[in-house]
Design an enzyme around this catalytic site. Structure first.
Site, short mmCIF file in Angstrom:
data_model
loop_
_atom_site.label_atom_id
_atom_site.label_comp_id
_atom_site.label_asym_id
_atom_site.label_seq_id
_atom_site.Cartn_x
_atom_site.Cartn_y
_atom_site.Cartn_z
N ARG A 47 0.84 -1.22 0.00
CA ARG A 47 0.00 0.00 0.00
C ARG A 47 0.87 1.26 0.00
O ARG A 47 0.51 2.26 -0.61
CB ARG A 47 -0.96 -0.03 1.20
CG ARG A 47 -2.12 0.96 1.06
CD ARG A 47 -3.19 0.74 2.10
NE ARG A 47 -2.68 0.88 3.47
CZ ARG A 47 -3.40 0.63 4.56
NH1 ARG A 47 -4.65 0.23 4.45
NH2 ARG A 47 -2.87 0.79 5.76
N LYS B 92 -2.74 6.53 1.45
CA LYS B 92 -2.53 7.01 2.81
C LYS B 92 -1.58 8.20 2.77
O LYS B 92 -0.39 8.10 3.09
CB LYS B 92 -1.98 5.87 3.67
CG LYS B 92 -2.54 5.87 5.08
CD LYS B 92 -2.39 4.54 5.74
CE LYS B 92 -2.41 4.65 7.23
NZ LYS B 92 -3.57 5.29 7.81
N GLU C 48 -16.21 6.39 4.73
CA GLU C 48 -15.47 5.89 5.89
C GLU C 48 -15.35 6.99 6.92
O GLU C 48 -15.96 8.05 6.78
CB GLU C 48 -14.11 5.34 5.46
CG GLU C 48 -13.21 6.35 4.79
CD GLU C 48 -11.82 5.77 4.47
OE1 GLU C 48 -11.33 4.91 5.21
OE2 GLU C 48 -11.22 6.20 3.48
#
Ligand code: PLP
Ligand code: COI
Length: 341
Positions: free
Chosen positions: A82, A184, A220
């Site tokens: 990721r 992220k 989210e």
């Protein structure tokens, strides 16, 4: 090996300086060998790209002490890949995945005294990150980067541990279509700070962000994905390409299907459906699964039948099974646990 003398059971989710961190620098188009250091300070130009244009990305994972005394890390290979995805989106040189795993091994090995003991309820939170470090004034990517990883012992992310949370549907947006919601990047969190401070001032624990294109679908929170249980006992998690692909959520879906025999589906979840849900939880490395008891939609209260006193029964089963796997009480699927010798 002696553990540090810390009141493990009463730790919150905060930063505590540990003994060692890992650093590697990228200059002249390549990463150096990297090393463990005791120096927790970073010196950089006043014009570093990270300071001017927020060119920074990060990861989060945890190390645990298992029942039989091993030190383990949960699925760090997924954090490694990721971080590569995040780097590509922000025009940064990916930190090689095998180097990432080696860095985490070295970091945790060096800080073994800080890995909370089995049964303490705490864990060692690991924060790898990288940022553009050379001076940049025109808007363009840096040429030099630093990758670092530190570790800090933590307790529950939300005060009160597993007490159900009250959240609000936010009028702020977290991610734009075709934006950076799926990676992220520090910038996603910078822009959420006003929203979370506002929610806290109004007495809520967290925000529920909606899709910014139609504001009809659940996305989210600022730091965790949603997981719902329907009244007929199925698990549903929102599918969207503007949310972070949570490793915890992906693991829970597999746990539900393979360990608990519960149907689990990833699909779009509409705000209109919230009133029909039986249980709701926030899932992430920091949050583990934190139960939600109430969702407030512009003054209208949606009270989950699981109530405000305890986790719903299916959330509890998921929580027990996942934490059992992480802490070595339950056999893990192949490749989920990395033992740090
Ligand atoms: N969503 C956001 C925005 C996050 O910051 C996090 C934390 O990493 C998560 C979801 C949960 O992801 P993971 O389970 O991989 O920690
Ligand atoms: C995590 O769960 O690792 C996170 O990064 C969430 C939050 C602390 C930002």
């Amino acid at each position: 090996m002696e553990k540090k003398n810390i009141d493990w059971a009463n730790l919150g989710f905060g930063y505590m300086k540990t003994d060692y961190r890992y650093v590697s620098n990228y200059t002249d188009g390549k990463w150096d060998d990297g090393a463990i250091t005791t120096d927790d300070m970073i010196t950089m130009s006043e014009c570093a790209c990270v300071l001017q244009y927020a060119q920074t990305i990060f990861e989060g994972m945890k190390a645990y002490t298992t029942q039989d005394g091993k030190t383990v890390v949960f699925r760090p290979d997924l954090n490694a890949s990721r971080l590569v995805d995040s780097a590509k989106r922000l025009e940064m040189p990916p930190f090689p995945e095998e180097r990432f795993l080696d860095a985490i091994d070295q970091l945790v090995r060096a800080n073994k005294e800080w890995v909370p003991p089995f049964g303490s309820g705490a864990s060692l939170y690991i924060r790898p990150y990288m940022f553009g470090i050379n001076p940049v004034i025109g808007v363009k990517p840096a040429t030099d980067y630093q990758f670092r990883a530190f570790a800090t012992p933590v307790g529950p992310y939300f005060k009160g541990g597993v007490k159900p949370l009250t959240i609000k549907i936010s009028d702020f947006d977290r991610a734009a279509p075709n934006g950076t919601g799926h990676i992220k990047a520090g910038l996603n969190y910078a822009m959420s700070l006003h929203a979370i401070v506002t929610a806290h001032a109004e007495g809520y624990d967290e925000n529920m962000y909606l899709d910014s294109a139609t504001r009809t679908k659940v996305e989210e929170t600022g730091g965790a994905n949603f997981l719902f249980v329907t009244k007929d006992g199925k698990i549903v998690t929102p599918k969207s390409n503007t949310i972070l692909p949570s490793i915890t959520r992906r693991s829970l879906i597999q746990v539900a299907k393979d360990y608990l025999g519960i149907e689990a589906e990833e699909r779009e979840v509409y705000v209109d459906e919230l009133k029909d849900m039986a249980e709701c939880g926030l899932c992430g490395t920091a949050a583990v699964i934190s139960p939600v008891g109430k969702i407030v939609d512009h003054g209208k209260e949606i009270c989950l039948p699981s109530g405000m006193n305890a986790m719903g029964p299916i959330t509890q089963k998921l929580y027990d099974t996942l934490t059992g796997i992480q802490m070595g009480r339950i056999e893990a699927p192949k490749g989920w646990i990395r033992v740090i010798e």
